[in-house]
Design an enzyme around this catalytic site. Structure first.
Site, PDB file in Angstrom:
ATOM      1  CB  CYS A 148       4.361  -0.359   1.823  1.00  0.00           C
ATOM      2  SG  CYS A 148       3.300  -1.498   2.720  1.00  0.00           S
ATOM      3  CG  ASP A 201      14.708  26.188 -34.431  1.00  0.00           C
ATOM      4  OD1 ASP A 201      15.093  27.337 -34.672  1.00  0.00           O
ATOM      5  OD2 ASP A 201      15.168  25.169 -34.978  1.00  0.00           O
ATOM      6  CG  ASP A 236      16.802  25.051 -31.421  1.00  0.00           C
ATOM      7  OD1 ASP A 236      16.691  26.265 -31.642  1.00  0.00           O
ATOM      8  OD2 ASP A 236      16.696  24.183 -32.304  1.00  0.00           O
ATOM      9  CB  CYS A 238      -0.940   0.006   1.210  1.00  0.00           C
ATOM     10  SG  CYS A 238      -0.069   0.099   2.794  1.00  0.00           S
ATOM     11  CG  ASP A 297      16.467  20.608 -35.146  1.00  0.00           C
ATOM     12  OD1 ASP A 297      16.501  21.850 -34.978  1.00  0.00           O
ATOM     13  OD2 ASP A 297      16.825  20.050 -36.193  1.00  0.00           O
TER      14      ASP A 297
END
Length: 736
Positions: A32, A432, A634, A29, A630
């Site tokens: 725990c 971008d 960036d 649970c 990418d």
């Protein structure tokens, strides 16, 4: 797909810390979870520990060289649980646990059925009730054998000075069984004592039903991860000295030549040396169409060769392959916690002690109010049973497992729960341009000389300047195949261009800003530049600096829009998101692309640090910003955004900075990533609502004497099952 993804997203800081995953057994649970986390965090050298109930796994971040596995395992054992080094995803199988739970459930159901039938017959006025001694035998077998796990785990919790779900179940079922046994032994001969054996037996049965259903559901939520891990073949066809042999994958080394035939999975990451064919990369990238591969192309292990025969030189094996890194990334996301779960864990840490107090108060209250001891005890048992906090611990990790798994199948890799939490609240998406909305493979379409030189000379000097550059524009120049002199003192000027010494002359190639800084006049070609920018062309200016700065020429590049870019932007706008285009390109080129895509807010000629400043300004204005990029330029903006999304076809730096990696260069994945984040967050909220609702409604009803222990046990099991089943709906998620 680019093998630049070989450096995918190793999330832990490498310089002073390391991460370790542990498989934890014995948790039942949310309380725990909190106890195991506290135990791990007390070990010297541990910086943080996150425990996932749905995967039974702990992720520990520790200082390099500290907190050895043995120390961590000992701390977990002291808390009443067991820890061992985590098995890889491909080696983990829950089927054995599911079979064990099923066998225990069937045994409990068979033994409890006569007791339940007797009670039903009694309520209906039929004499189906078994003799008391036979009821005691059946219930004792269920209690001692099938319910024995609750005593063991509950005792461990008590020894550790804590309380958990197992303790609640052990106390509740023991109370019902003990009361029945006392009444049976104390009853005068020939009398019919009040027995509640069916309550204790059915409670164990219902709880085992919930455990079995939870185990099945966990196995389903992890199915996407196991499917990824199972993609790699166990054997490879290796070629040595002209002969081919089948060898175990573990014997293949970097540099070996592997032959792949039609219909086979590619066993390694590598570069195609010979042959050609179409490769299905859908399980890695989500791309449904096969990708054509030819000599020089890269392939990833786990993808399928649809046709043709390939000879592949191995570049990565084992843990260094794209597939292995993807699996680690998804595992990391599933092991992490969003802020809402941390709040739940704090509640769960005190939940069980509070429930014990409420149950005690319920029993005493009813007894003092004049109820019989049996009635008071059974009402207290109902409180203990219905309050078991299993669902609280499962709501968040089950949803994250299902959501990140579904996203991975579509080529969306989510680094962690923090990225998921940020992505669901995004209000502005910043793009971008080059390589994100455009193909990132521009072609040189026009060369305009100046300064009294010819077009060939402009191209020759530009080629020399671009010989050492990795920029897409440099590749476009080199594709012309012009012989060029060597360059000395090459310098890349981020966001502006490049500089080098060519044949004793200091030359510059880049943006108009670069030439302005060098005091090189561009007026002679401004009319041509305006014309080209109006056509959406990207411009690179060539000039010579020094005592007599001179403009040498202008190069114009064309870069096609990515397929689906218009539809992707339109979809984001329909979703109510703001769209911003940030580009280091010229104003004219950026404006032309923005007009084509329907983007109204554009910032052009922005340096990398300027992109990060623009993103920070948007956040400062109250927007939740997603940055999509990418390239190396960036990376600052990706880091500055609330959540960064990197195209998987881009650079390693961009992907290492982003919270979400899109495995293929499709702008539509941006909207899909935000959609699965929103759906996953909504599912977490739904699960937590129902988990709390069961307790908020159930505990008062049980305390008021309106729920029998059997009904309370069924409701407790139903709460866990409903929460996990709701999370499993995410597995059917498709593109919005």
């Amino acid at each position: 797909m680019s093998l630049a993804m070989n450096d995918l997203l190793e999330a832990s800081p490498r310089e002073v810390t390391s991460s370790l995953d542990l498989d934890i057994t014995g948790m039942t649970c949310a309380s725990c979870v909190a106890r195991v986390e506290r135990a791990l965090q007390r070990v010297p050298g541990v910086l943080s520990a996150e425990v996932n109930l749905a995967t039974n796994r702990a992720r520990v971040i520790r200082r390099q060289g500290s907190a050895a596995e043995a120390e961590l395992a000992a701390a977990v054992a002291k808390a009443g649980y067991e820890a061992r080094p985590a098995a890889p995803a491909s080696a983990r199988r829950d089927s054995a646990a599911e079979r064990r739970e099923r066998v225990h459930l069937i045994a409990a159901a068979v033994l409890s059925a006569p007791l339940a039938a007797g009670m039903a017959g009694h309520l209906a006025g039929a004499g189906w009730m078994l003799p008391g001694w036979l009821q005691a035998m059946l219930a004792t077998v269920v209690q001692a054998w099938l319910g024995g796990r609750f005593y063991v785990a509950g005792w461990r919790a008590v020894r550790a000075g804590a309380a958990n779900m197992d303790l609640l179940v052990a106390l509740g079922t023991s109370a019902a069984w003990g009361l029945s046994t006392w009444n049976l032994l104390a009853a005068p001969p020939g009398s019919g004592p009040a027995l509640y054996y069916e309550s204790s037996a059915m409670l164990v049965t219902f709880i085992l039903l919930g455990k079995w259903l939870e185990t099945r559901a966990r196995e389903q939520t992890a199915s996407a991860l196991r499917a990824l891990a199972a993609l790699r073949p166990d054997v490879a066809r290796r070629r040595r000295e002209g002969a081919e042999e089948m060898v175990p994958i573990g014997q293949v080394a970097v540099g070996d030549i592997v032959v792949v035939r039609p219909g086979e999975r590619i066993p390694v990451d590598g570069v195609v040396l010979e042959g050609a064919g179409a490769v299905d990369e859908s399980m890695l990238t989500g791309e449904s169409l096969p990708v054509e591969k030819a000599p020089g192309g890269t392939v990833a292990g786990g993808s399928i060769l649809s046709d043709g025969v390939l000879g592949v030189r191995t570049t990565a094996v084992g843990a260094e392959t794209v597939l292995a890194r993807i699996v680690r990334l998804v595992e990391g996301a599933q092991a992490s916690k969003p802020p809402v779960q941390r709040q739940v864990d704090r509640v769960s840490a005190v939940f069980v002690p509070v429930v014990l107090a409420v149950a005690l108060a319920t029993g005493l209250g009813w007894w003092l109010a004049g109820a019989t001891a049996s009635t008071a005890l059974l009402d207290a048992v109902s409180v203990l049973v219905i309050a078991c906090p299993c669902a609280l611990g499962l709501a968040t990790p089950a949803a994250i497992m299902a959501g990140t798994g579904a996203a991975a199948r579509r080529g969306i890799l989510i680094r962690d729960a923090a990225a998921l939490e940020s992505a669901r609240a995004v209000t502005v998406v910043v793009f971008d341009k080059t390589g994100t909305l455009t193909m990132g493979r521009p072609d040189l379409v026009e060369v305009i000389p100046a300064g009294g030189i010819g077009e060939d000379e402009v191209l020759r000097l530009a080629t020399a300047l671009q010989a050492n550059s990795e920029h897409p524009l440099a590749a476009a120049v080199r594709r012309r195949g012009v012989a060029a002199p060597p360059a000395e003192g090459f310098r890349a000027l981020p966001g502006r261009g490049v500089a080098a010494i060519i044949e004793g002359r200091t030359l510059l190639l880049g943006s108009r800003r670069l030439l302005d800084e060098a005091q090189i006049g561009t007026g002679a070609l401004m009319e041509a530049a305006a014309r080209l920018e109006g056509q959406g062309r990207t411009l690179a200016w060539l000039g010579e600096s020094g005592p007599a700065p001179v403009l040498l020429g202008l190069l114009a590049f064309g870069d096609a829009l990515r397929p689906g870019a218009r539809e992707a932007i339109a979809g984001l706008r329909r979703a109510g998101l703001g769209i911003v285009l940030l580009s280091g390109d010229s104003r004219g080129a950026a404006a032309a692309i923005a007009a084509t895509l329907g983007i109204e807010e554009v910032a052009a000629e922005v340096l990398p640090e300027g992109k990060a400043e623009r993103v920070a300004a948007l956040r400062g204005g109250g927007a939740v910003v997603a940055m999509v990029g990418d390239g190396i330029n960036d990376a600052p903006a990706l880091a500055a955004a609330d959540v960064g999304l990197a195209m998987g076809s881009g650079t390693d730096v961009a992907m290492a900075t982003a919270g979400i990696t899109l495995m293929r260069g499709d702008p539509a994945l941006v909207g899909q990533a935000l959609d699965i984040a929103r759906r996953t967050h909504r599912t977490i909220r739904q699960g937590l609502f129902w988990a709390f609702a069961y307790n908020v409604v159930g505990i008062p009803l049980a305390a008021a004497g309106m729920l029998s222990p059997v009904v309370a046990g069924a409701a407790m099991a139903l709460s866990s099952v409903s929460v996990v089943s709701n999370a499993l709906r995410l597995r059917r998620w498709g593109s919005p």
